[in-house]
Design a protein around this motif. Structure first.
Motif, short mmCIF file in Angstrom:
data_model
loop_
_atom_site.label_atom_id
_atom_site.label_comp_id
_atom_site.label_asym_id
_atom_site.label_seq_id
_atom_site.Cartn_x
_atom_site.Cartn_y
_atom_site.Cartn_z
N UNK A 1 -2.10 2.90 -10.60
CA UNK A 1 -2.83 4.28 -10.95
C UNK A 1 -4.14 4.08 -11.25
N UNK A 2 -4.74 3.14 -11.10
CA UNK A 2 -6.24 2.99 -11.25
C UNK A 2 -6.76 3.21 -12.32
N UNK A 3 -6.01 3.25 -13.72
CA UNK A 3 -6.48 3.70 -14.79
C UNK A 3 -7.57 2.74 -15.40
N UNK B 1 -12.56 4.90 -10.11
CA UNK B 1 -11.27 5.21 -9.41
C UNK B 1 -11.41 6.22 -8.50
N UNK B 2 -10.74 6.29 -7.35
CA UNK B 2 -10.72 7.37 -6.09
C UNK B 2 -9.69 7.07 -5.14
N UNK B 3 -9.29 8.20 -4.59
CA UNK B 3 -8.15 8.23 -3.68
C UNK B 3 -8.54 7.32 -2.38
N UNK C 1 3.18 -8.58 -5.51
CA UNK C 1 1.67 -8.36 -5.71
C UNK C 1 0.95 -7.65 -4.34
N UNK C 2 -0.16 -7.09 -4.82
CA UNK C 2 -1.16 -6.52 -3.63
C UNK C 2 -2.42 -6.56 -4.28
N UNK C 3 -3.55 -6.74 -3.48
CA UNK C 3 -4.86 -6.72 -3.81
C UNK C 3 -5.00 -5.32 -4.17
N UNK C 4 -4.48 -4.37 -3.54
CA UNK C 4 -4.76 -2.95 -3.91
C UNK C 4 -3.78 -2.46 -5.03
N UNK C 5 -3.02 -3.15 -5.73
CA UNK C 5 -2.33 -2.64 -6.66
C UNK C 5 -2.91 -2.50 -8.02
N UNK C 6 -4.06 -1.85 -8.15
CA UNK C 6 -4.87 -1.39 -9.19
C UNK C 6 -4.19 -0.73 -10.44
N UNK C 7 -4.04 -1.61 -11.47
CA UNK C 7 -3.30 -0.84 -12.84
C UNK C 7 -1.76 -0.60 -12.41
#
Length: 384
Positions: A350-352, A365-367, A327-333
């Motif tokens: 991927x932040x979908x 969503x953003x870099x 896991x990771x808190x920054x693993x969005x989608x």
């Protein structure tokens, strides 16, 4: 309007194109956890300017990935640079440039796999400009086109969205998961597609079967239900797909679903079986979370990206229960997941779910868009 065909503003920024927040929320599925198996904190591997879809690697250690087609990127497929922050078009700029008069370009790619022969196979859905879907193989050892396999009707439907694939050189076939959410599709025509490597012949299988159809479950990320325009909650059919080390079994299931299924390759490739007979040979293997990518190691452990909860799950062959592995808190989608040559498993974020289409027109969503990695329980097939 189907959600994954919505055109979003894409960034044209990229470097010269190379391997060496908010708290997560529970998914719809009750994930089994024990004190003896706490999840791994995934390691940040790369930060990039555009959303990463699926990831593969070559026998020489190059990292190749798709930019997620949901965001309509200028560069469809990329090679990661050594700085892990920039990329270059793969296999070159020409193949990433649409044009009139021929279709020898990459139109819309999510699924891609590298094989043991140094060939990267890219699954071109064709949805963006309406060209015939195809599989493009690029030989990285010789830097040349290996072969193109077309996927015309009836193997492809107007509603097709060919999401991911398995490269089975043992039996000489590709197997594709078609989500069925292309233009006009609502997932109810999801299916598997088999492509013969020798002849190029195609077959569409298990359309309408429970193993490929989305279930009546919503995709919920950070308390937000992902909606399909004005038609209701998004439903996605056959999505993740994986094979065991000997290519005895194919594992697959709908993204919008809580069941993982499997079928023997001998049955899948037996053209004497009709659809009903083949459907009867599909097994419900285990309960799963709502997931995107699938992969499998040499010990029979199945890894699935849990899009609702920023985690990667594992289903072991002895327990057949899904539990959180990394896991990771920054693993969005978390989307694509695959094995690298260095013994790590790689996964994109991927932040979908943060896109404007799912947030009342207000995309957050953003870099940077991230790639993570972690050590799996056992080695797996490189590039898958």
């Amino acid at each position: 309007m189907r959600v994954f065909c919505i055109i979003l503003a894409s960034s044209s920024m990229f470097g010269t194109a190379a391997f060496s927040q908010e708290p997560s929320t529970p998914s719809n599925t009750d994930i089994a956890m024990t004190n003896e198996s706490q999840p791994i904190e995934a390691e940040l591997f790369a930060e990039l300017p555009q959303a990463v879809g699926n990831i593969t690697s070559t026998p020489t250690g190059e990292v190749i990935y798709s930019h997620h087609p949901f965001f309509e990127p200028d560069v469809r497929v990329a090679r990661l640079n050594a700085d892990r922050r920039t990329f270059e078009p793969f296999p070159n700029l020409s193949w990433n440039t649409p044009r009139e008069g021929d279709d020898r370009y990459l139109d819309s790619v999510l699924g891609l796999r590298g094989d043991e022969n140094g060939v990267v196979w890219m699954l071109d859905m064709g949805n963006r400009t309406g060209i015939t879907p195809k599989i493009v193989g690029w030989n990285t050892w010789h830097n040349r086109l290996e072969r193109i396999y077309y996927i015309p009707a009836p193997a492809s439907r107007p509603e097709s969205q060919h999401n991911d694939l398995i490269v089975n050189n043992k039996d000489g076939v590709f197997v594709i998961a078609d989500e069925g959410i292309g233009e006009g599709g609502d997932g109810t025509q999801a299916a598997l597609v088999v492509v013969d490597m020798e002849t190029g012949a195609t077959r569409r299988l298990l359309e309408g079967h429970v193993s490929t159809l989305p279930e009546d479950v919503a995709i919920t990320v950070d308390g937000n239900v992902l909606m399909d325009g004005d038609t209701g909650p998004l439903r996605i059919g056959a999505d993740g797909i994986a094979a065991d080390k000997d290519f005895d079994w194919l594992y697959f299931g709908p993204l919008s679903g809580t069941s993982l299924y499997r079928v023997r390759f001998d049955d899948l490739l037996n053209e004497e079986l009709d659809e009903e007979e083949l459907g009867e040979r599909v097994e419900r293997y285990a309960e799963k979370s709502i997931n995107g990518g699938l992969s499998m190691d040499q010990e029979g452990n199945v890894y699935s990206t849990m899009v609702e909860s920023r985690e990667v799950g594992i289903i072991t062959p002895d327990e057949r229960r899904n539990r959180v592995f990394a896991r990771s808190d920054d693993m969005v989608w978390p989307d694509g997941v695959s094995f690298g040559i260095d013994g790590y498993m790689y996964v994109s974020a991927a932040q979908v779910s943060r896109a404007a289409a799912f947030n009342d027109g207000n995309g957050n969503n953003a870099p940077p868009y991230r790639i993570f990695r972690f050590k799996p329980e056992a080695p797996g097939r490189i590039g898958h």
